[in-house]
Motif scaffolding. Structure first.
Motif, PDB file in Angstrom:
ATOM      1  N   ALA A 116      11.829 -17.037  27.636  1.00 38.37           N
ATOM      2  CA  ALA A 116      11.234 -18.171  26.899  1.00 38.37           C
ATOM      3  C   ALA A 116      10.373 -19.075  27.774  1.00 38.37           C
ATOM      4  CB  ALA A 116      12.347 -19.016  26.260  1.00 38.37           C
ATOM      5  N   VAL A 117      10.577 -19.033  29.075  1.00 39.08           N
ATOM      6  CA  VAL A 117       9.870 -19.962  29.975  1.00 39.08           C
ATOM      7  C   VAL A 117       8.865 -19.209  30.833  1.00 39.08           C
ATOM      8  CG1 VAL A 117      10.159 -21.564  31.920  1.00 39.08           C
ATOM      9  CG2 VAL A 117      11.820 -21.570  30.045  1.00 39.08           C
ATOM     10  N   THR A 118       7.650 -19.749  30.917  1.00 39.40           N
ATOM     11  CA  THR A 118       6.618 -19.170  31.783  1.00 39.40           C
ATOM     12  C   THR A 118       6.305 -20.153  32.920  1.00 39.40           C
ATOM     13  OG1 THR A 118       4.846 -20.164  30.501  1.00 39.40           O
ATOM     14  CG2 THR A 118       5.557 -17.948  29.835  1.00 39.40           C
ATOM     15  N   VAL A 119       5.450 -19.754  33.813  1.00 39.15           N
ATOM     16  CA  VAL A 119       5.093 -20.641  34.930  1.00 39.15           C
ATOM     17  C   VAL A 119       4.355 -21.874  34.403  1.00 39.15           C
ATOM     18  CG1 VAL A 119       3.688 -20.839  37.032  1.00 39.15           C
ATOM     19  CG2 VAL A 119       5.029 -18.773  36.609  1.00 39.15           C
ATOM     20  N   THR A 120       3.423 -21.664  33.493  1.00 36.47           N
ATOM     21  CA  THR A 120       2.586 -22.779  33.030  1.00 36.47           C
ATOM     22  C   THR A 120       3.124 -23.465  31.771  1.00 36.47           C
ATOM     23  OG1 THR A 120       1.242 -21.152  31.899  1.00 36.47           O
ATOM     24  CG2 THR A 120       0.443 -21.917  34.033  1.00 36.47           C
ATOM     25  N   GLY A 121       4.090 -22.868  31.097  1.00 33.45           N
ATOM     26  CA  GLY A 121       4.664 -23.498  29.909  1.00 33.45           C
ATOM     27  C   GLY A 121       3.788 -23.339  28.672  1.00 33.45           C
ATOM     28  N   ASN A 122       4.052 -24.180  27.697  1.00 34.30           N
ATOM     29  CA  ASN A 122       3.347 -24.120  26.412  1.00 34.30           C
ATOM     30  C   ASN A 122       2.096 -25.020  26.481  1.00 34.30           C
ATOM     31  OD1 ASN A 122       2.484 -24.543  23.764  1.00 34.30           O
ATOM     32  ND2 ASN A 122       4.553 -24.265  22.934  1.00 34.30           N
ATOM     33  N   LEU A 123       0.953 -24.394  26.723  1.00 37.77           N
ATOM     34  CA  LEU A 123      -0.275 -25.167  26.958  1.00 37.77           C
ATOM     35  C   LEU A 123      -0.717 -25.919  25.703  1.00 37.77           C
ATOM     36  CD1 LEU A 123      -2.233 -22.605  29.177  1.00 37.77           C
ATOM     37  CD2 LEU A 123      -0.857 -24.553  29.906  1.00 37.77           C
ATOM     38  N   LYS A 124      -0.466 -25.331  24.549  1.00 37.90           N
ATOM     39  CA  LYS A 124      -0.852 -25.999  23.296  1.00 37.90           C
ATOM     40  C   LYS A 124      -0.045 -27.295  23.122  1.00 37.90           C
ATOM     41  CE  LYS A 124      -1.535 -24.987  18.443  1.00 37.90           C
ATOM     42  NZ  LYS A 124      -1.230 -24.095  17.332  1.00 37.90           N
ATOM     43  N   ALA A 125       1.248 -27.190  23.391  1.00 36.85           N
ATOM     44  CA  ALA A 125       2.104 -28.387  23.280  1.00 36.85           C
ATOM     45  C   ALA A 125       1.698 -29.427  24.318  1.00 36.85           C
ATOM     46  CB  ALA A 125       3.572 -27.994  23.466  1.00 36.85           C
ATOM     47  N   GLN A 126       1.394 -28.965  25.528  1.00 37.91           N
ATOM     48  CA  GLN A 126       0.992 -29.909  26.583  1.00 37.91           C
ATOM     49  C   GLN A 126      -0.306 -30.636  26.195  1.00 37.91           C
ATOM     50  OE1 GLN A 126       0.817 -27.841  30.405  1.00 37.91           O
ATOM     51  NE2 GLN A 126       2.754 -26.842  29.964  1.00 37.91           N
TER      52      GLN A 126
END
Ligand code: SF4
Length: 230
Positions: A116-126
């Motif tokens: 579920a977790v990536t290095v950069t995370g959820n870019l849309k949410a950010q």
């Protein structure tokens, strides 16, 4: 009332986006969203000693922010961080990964919750968070006090949706119960059973401090899984 860590902030941003699209005049948000890495940095930087060997990184928060924001903390303060999933086996494996790092004197960021977790995370949410919110200069945390750049507020251009501005609501200092040991527990200096209020005055139904409020808090977990249930 908009509360929570980075996990819940995108939902508030979506609500504001929707209110904006519908041109709502009677919708506003009292923003109490907070930032996890800032709180970890405050704990690590002191001035009180932190008696913690390593961190199990939060799973849901990390789905949003990714594993990258922890990198600097692990390197600077020489603490291993393993982002852990929520299932029992996730937690067990994450503790094992932490122990392996500690035994090897390593301090890396590892991601056990890679499903579920990536290095950069959820870019849309950010991007949504960045559109509507900005960092406060300081925010008061229960058990930890004021922490610089650890909370969010609405940007000035969205004042129409900001309850703080619309209704002139000041941020008031909180009053902590003196006997509550949360500050020491959060630094690893004490355990929940060291608090004389545990299970007597302070229970999940009547939480006195921040460590009992959420079911994920240390005191709530100690109370729930205690051996003696007399
Ligand atoms: S048991 Fe309650 S009062 Fe004691 S440290 Fe935990 S949260 Fe604070």
């Amino acid at each position: 009332m908009a509360i929570g860590f980075e996990t819940t902030t995108p939902a508030t941003a979506v609500a504001i986006e929707q209110a904006q699209a519908l041109k709502l005049q009677n919708f506003s948000v009292l923003c109490n969203h907070v930032l996890t890495p800032a709180a970890m940095r405050a704990l690590l930087a002191g001035p009180e000693p932190l008696l913690v060997d390593g961190f199990l990184g939060p799973s849901h928060v990390s789905t949003i922010i990714g594993s990258q924001p922890y990198q600097n903390l692990a390197e600077r303060y020489l603490k291993p961080i393993v982002i852990a999933g929520f299932e029992p086996l996730d937690v067990l494996q994450s503790v094992w990964m932490l122990l392996k790092q500690l035994n090897a004197a390593q301090h890396q960021v590892e991601n056990q919750y890679s499903r579920a977790v990536t290095v950069t995370g959820n870019l849309k949410a950010q991007a949504l968070i960045a559109r509507y919110f900005e960092t406060r200069s300081s925010f008061e945390w229960r058990g930890l006090g004021q922490i610089a750049h650890s909370g969010l507020k609405l940007k000035a251009e969205y004042a129409l949706f900001d309850a703080e501005q619309r209704f002139n609501i000041p941020l008031r200092p909180t009053t902590e119960v003196k006997a509550c040991e949360c500050p020491a527990i959060l630094r690893g200096a004490k355990k929940p059973q060291d608090c004389r209020l545990l299970g007597t005055v302070c229970t999940p139904e009547n939480p006195v401090g921040s460590c009992m409020v959420s079911s994920e808090g240390a005191c709530a977990a100690y109370w729930r899984y205690r051996r003696s249930r007399t």
